[in-house]
Design an enzyme around this catalytic site. Sequence first.
Site, PDB file in Angstrom:
ATOM      1  N   ASP A 246      37.445 -21.030   8.274  1.00  0.00           N
ATOM      2  CA  ASP A 246      38.086 -22.277   8.699  1.00  0.00           C
ATOM      3  C   ASP A 246      37.373 -23.519   8.175  1.00  0.00           C
ATOM      4  OD1 ASP A 246      39.708 -20.742  10.245  1.00  0.00           O
ATOM      5  OD2 ASP A 246      39.223 -21.725  12.139  1.00  0.00           O
TER       6      ASP A 246
ATOM      7  N   HIS B 237      33.361 -19.864   9.363  1.00  0.00           N
ATOM      8  CA  HIS B 237      33.617 -21.239   8.916  1.00  0.00           C
ATOM      9  C   HIS B 237      32.985 -21.510   7.558  1.00  0.00           C
ATOM     10  CE1 HIS B 237      34.461 -21.463  13.212  1.00  0.00           C
ATOM     11  NE2 HIS B 237      35.185 -22.537  12.952  1.00  0.00           N
TER      12      HIS B 237
HETATM   13 ZN   LIG Z   1      38.406 -25.643  12.651  1.00  0.00          ZN
END
Ligand SMILES: [Zn+2]
Length: 215
Positions: free
Chosen positions: A14, A157
Site C-alpha cells: 500500500d 507498505h
Molecule cells: Zn494506506
Amino acid sequence: MSEMNKKTVALTFDDGPEIGITDAVLDILEEHGICASFFVVGENINGETVKIMRRAHALGCEINNHSFTHSVMPEMTAEAIRDEIGRTDKLVYDAVGEYPRFFRPPYIALNSTMYENIDLPFIAGIGCDDWDEKVSVERRVEFLIGECPDGCIILLHDKEENVKTVEALRVSLPKMISGGYEFVTVSGLFEKKGITPQTDREIIYSFATVTGQMG
Ligand SMILES: [Zn+2]
C-alpha cells in the site's frame, strides 16, 4: 515438497508508488520470479513513478486502487468517494492499460456509503503494522515466515522510507519459497481458491474465502 506444505498467498503493498522503495521491492520480486499486488494512491502517480508502475505490470504484478488522496473516506460524500476511486482508476489505466480490480480503503476505514459507491471488491489483509517505523526488521521477518496462512492476503507498505519492509522481504522471501509458499496476485489468489469476490454486499476480504475471513 508434499501438497500439504503448499501455501498460496498474495503479497500486497500500500501507499506507493514510491521511488526508492517500490523499485527496491520490485528488484527482490524479480530476483525470485514472483509477483505481488500494489494498491496505489493516485496522488503519488506522476511522470517518474509511472515508470515503476509499468515495470511492476510488466513483471506480472497487479495495480489496484487505494484512493486518490488517502483520506478517511467515511467522512466523505458519495460524490467525493466516487471521485477518489474514478481518478485513481483512470491514472492506473493510463499508466498500464488495465483498470484496478480491487480496492483497499485507507486505514481500512469503512461505511455503507463506500460500499454503495465503489464498484470493486474490498480488500483488507493481515499484517504486522509495518507502516510503523518502530516495528523492527526482525518482527517483520517473524511475521512473514511464521504468521501467513494459506489463502491469505499479506498487507505490507511500500510507503516512503519503509526500508525495513524491503529488508524483511530480502530475508524472508527465500525462506518462504523454500518452505512451500507460492505467490500470486490478489486476482490469482481468488482464482486459485475458486472464489468469486463479491461487490454486491458489505464484505472486505483478508482471505480468499466465501466469508473473507479464515475458517
Ligand atoms: Zn494506506
